[in-house]
Design an enzyme around this catalytic site. Structure first.
Site, short mmCIF file in Angstrom:
data_model
loop_
_atom_site.label_atom_id
_atom_site.label_comp_id
_atom_site.label_asym_id
_atom_site.label_seq_id
_atom_site.Cartn_x
_atom_site.Cartn_y
_atom_site.Cartn_z
N GLU A 32 48.91 -15.14 -54.27
CA GLU A 32 50.24 -15.09 -54.89
C GLU A 32 50.21 -15.73 -56.26
O GLU A 32 49.42 -16.65 -56.50
CB GLU A 32 51.26 -15.88 -54.04
N LYS A 80 51.25 -14.84 -41.71
CA LYS A 80 51.95 -14.80 -43.00
C LYS A 80 51.70 -13.50 -43.77
O LYS A 80 52.62 -12.98 -44.41
CB LYS A 80 51.55 -16.00 -43.87
N HIS A 119 54.70 -31.93 -47.88
CA HIS A 119 55.29 -30.91 -47.00
C HIS A 119 56.11 -31.48 -45.87
O HIS A 119 56.43 -30.79 -44.91
CB HIS A 119 54.20 -29.95 -46.48
N ARG A 167 62.81 -20.73 -34.93
CA ARG A 167 63.32 -21.78 -34.06
C ARG A 167 64.56 -22.40 -34.71
O ARG A 167 64.88 -22.09 -35.86
CB ARG A 167 62.26 -22.89 -33.91
#
Ligand code: MV4
Length: 672
Positions: free
Chosen positions: A200, A116, A235, A291
């Site tokens: 962040e 990431k 999630h 994907r």
């Protein structure tokens, strides 16, 4: 184009890919594990190869076995589907090394997006908007603390190797930062063997909007608009839609361009999804999924294209079937994920056999107003080894309101028995006022908790009348007009035979309450008595094509229509906006609970694994004595003796997987 493709996956996605291959005249090779020998996906292809034991590591993640299966069957390409090996760069490379086409991006694109922090550095260079923060290499604790202070709180610490919500810490103030940093690093180290983190600014309730992108080997790249996947819990996406509600044309254009730039920055080829979090008009790159995704059907429905067909074309070297300017949004689509899980018990997976599986009339794996994509049939079992998704219900309408109405109605016409599912939860969600208004963000389910989990309502006399009508239908009395010539009076009407004044009691369970109604036949009229009230009672029940019952009842001057699903003794009564679960208590049936108290079986409270067994057959036990330890959802549950007695049988061994409700051991009571 390929003549043979191996599909390295199972269930719904394996069936989905096989459907596109068949439409294109491509031969398919399926793979399966020991748990899946009878699975639907095995029969969906032209050939199937066993690749290992049930545990994913031994089969669907077994790179050597899958490559060997492809070679043995002459497959020129492998489609990994999603999950399992779909984003595994090592697998993509193993395919290339063996001269097999991996239907997905180059291994280098997977690797570039896998980390990431590194991905965000690349995105910054490509002018893709990022959440303000620090995603550099300096991992010094004091340096990171200074960066966080400069950014302003709340700050989010994220593991660079994380994703899907794992390895994240929200930090509310500077004081909390050092402890949050070390705990996040500890978790990252143990989960991903990599404790690199990024920082962040924390957005409180962002929307999750993702862009479907596609690139070919000829330098073309397009986006196929957005999907809004904001409605999630832990999630896990619950319901997705395309386009995103309230999205403006200029924002769509800006996000689409940014997503294409993101793909191009990693030399992307094939289908990918660029995830953004959005707040107001701002959007920020989160990650790219390299994907095809579970929710790709909503994009297919609004664009009219088969994305698996696009993948196959691109992988075989053809150019993209359409240019950006040819792509248009047509109408609106929703996808609801139907899971075997219990919303009333923390959404714990529910495993076991699907006794009944009813969907509205639909088409599978291709464009349709009502589409059901599933890898499961009635009679199949949801196994503890794999994802407990039963089906995806996908609808398409001319606009959001039309599509949402179709979704509500499709959910009303769906019914699954044998295990817990989220069907009713999905219906409440699709009928929720705020959801209907398009007021979605990642805090949606939490914010609407009280509406989405209403307290159960006590059954009314009308509810009981409907349940009674369904039960009477089950006993051969479809209506109050049913004459004794159509039903054996000795079998059905013995209570009334020769004595019109005799009332027969019927007991119904609902939630933890028990209700008794009395049915009486007097002066050519049926009467129902509940609590202190006696009413004239008429009923008419007819079976519908899908096996549900259409029930009309009249109590004095009140009339009601309901649809009843299920089979006696368990009935799910559905009205336009609510439903009621009522079970008939058969006075002659053996109550399993009573059985248990009398020394019957002891059952698993939830699916799990037997960790240890403290007793063996023949052992004398006292009430409360530890019998067995079950591990479920990462917690240990002790099963203790409900009463003194002798253990007559132990049905499992340590290490065995057990389904919810499975009998674990049998104890014979001392008194018996
Ligand atoms: C965030 C965020 C707020 N601020 N980053 C969660 C999973 C991972 N893909 C990114 N996630 C988030 N990152 C900042 N700076 C909130 C989330 C988030 C979230 C994002 C998308 C969909 C659902 C979510 C649920 C909770 C938190």
């Amino acid at each position: 184009m390929f003549h043979t493709v191996l599909i390295a996956n199972r269930g719904e996605i394996a069936c989905r890919i096989a459907a596109s291959c068949q439409r294109m005249g491509i031969r398919t090779v399926m793979v399966y594990s020991s748990a899946d020998a009878q699975a639907l996906h095995v029969k969906a292809g032209d050939e199937a190869v066993w690749v290992g034991e049930a545990e994913p590591q031994k089969s669907y993640l077994n790179i050597d076995a899958i490559i060997a299966a492809a070679k043995r069957t002459g497959a020129q390409a492998i489609h990994p589907g999603y999950g399992f090996l779909a984003e595994n760069a090592e697998f993509a490379k193993a395919c290339a090394d063996n001269g097999i086409t991996f239907i997905g991006p180059p291994a280098s694109s997977i690797t570039a997006m896998g980390n990431k922090s590194a991905a965000k550095q690349l995105m910054e260079k490509a002018n893709v908007p990022l959440v303000p923060g620090y995603h550099g290499d300096n991992q010094d604790a004091d340096f990171l603390h200074q960066q966080a202070d400069a950014m302003g709180y709340p700050v989010l610490i994220k593991a660079s190797a994380g994703g899907g919500g794992k390895g994240m810490r929200i930090v509310e103030s500077s004081k909390q930062f050092p402890e949050a940093l070390s705990s996040c690093k500890r978790e990252a180290k143990s989960s991903f063997s990599d404790d690199h983190v990024l920082l962040e600014r924390y957005l409180q309730k962002p929307r999750h909007i993702e862009i479907q992108v596609f690139a070919d080997t000829h330098g073309n790249a397009v986006h196929l608009f957005e999907r809004d996947c904001s409605v999630q819990r832990r999630h896990q996406k619950v319901i997705e839609e395309a386009p995103a509600p309230g999205m403006t044309e200029s924002q769509r254009h800006a996000m689409g361009e940014a997503a294409v730039a993101a793909a191009q920055a990693v030399n992307y080829v094939g289908a990918g999804t660029v995830e953004f979090i959005c707040e107001g008009d701002d959007f920020f790159f989160m990650e790219m999924n390299t994907r095809l995704q579970v929710e790709h059907p909503v994009t297919e429905q609004i664009t009219g294209f088969d994305l698996v067909e696009w993948q196959l074309r691109v992988a075989s070297g053809q150019p993209l079937p359409a240019k950006q300017e040819d792509l248009r949004i047509n109408g609106h689509a929703f996808e609801a994920r139907i899971y075997a899980e219990n919303p009333d018990n923390q959404f714990l997976p529910s495993i076991g056999k699907i006794e009944q599986l009813i969907f509205p009339e639909h088409v599978s794996f291709s464009l349709s107003p009502i589409r059901v994509d599933s890898g499961i049939r009635q009679g199949d079992s949801i196994s503890p080894f794999y994802d407990p998704m039963i089906a995806k219900l996908i609808v398409h309408g001319v606009d959001r309101e039309d599509a949402l109405r179709k979704m509500q109605s499709a959910l009303e016409q769906s019914y699954i028995a044998g295990l817990h599912t989220n069907l009713r939860f999905l219906h409440r969600l699709a009928s929720d006022e705020a959801f209907m208004a398009g007021d979605v963000d990642t805090g949606f389910i939490e914010r609407r908790y009280d509406q989405l989990f209403p307290a159960p309502k006590t059954a009314t006399t009308l509810d009981l009348a409907v349940a009674l009508a369904a039960q009477l239908y089950h006993q051969g009395m479809a209506s109050n007009q049913t004459t004794t010539t159509t039903v054996d009076p000795w079998d059905q009407l013995d209570y009334w035979r020769g004595n019109a004044l005799l009332a027969r009691p019927f007991v119904f369970d609902q939630g933890d309450q028990s209700h008794t109604v009395h049915l009486r036949h007097e002066n050519q009229q049926w009467q129902l008595q509940h609590a202190d009230t006696t009413s004239a009672f008429d009923w008419t029940v007819s079976e519908q094509n899908n096996g549900s019952l259409s029930v009309r009842v009249r109590l004095d001057d009140q009339q009601l229509h309901a649809v009843v699903y299920g089979n006696s003794p368990h009935f799910e009564i559905r009205y336009p906006n609510t439903q009621q679960h009522i079970s008939y208590v058969d006075p002659l049936a053996i109550d399993p609970l009573q059985e248990e108290q009398n020394g019957g079986g002891l059952t698993a409270p939830m699916p799990g694994k037997v960790l240890s067994i403290a007793v063996e057959a023949g052992a004398e036990v006292e009430a409360g004595q530890l019998l067995l330890v079950l591990e479920a959802m990462k917690m240990e549950h002790s099963i203790t003796a409900p009463h003194a007695g002798t253990v007559t049988e132990v049905f499992f061994a340590a290490g065995d997987q057990v389904t919810e409700g499975a009998a674990l051991l049998a104890i014979e009571s001392k008194e018996n």
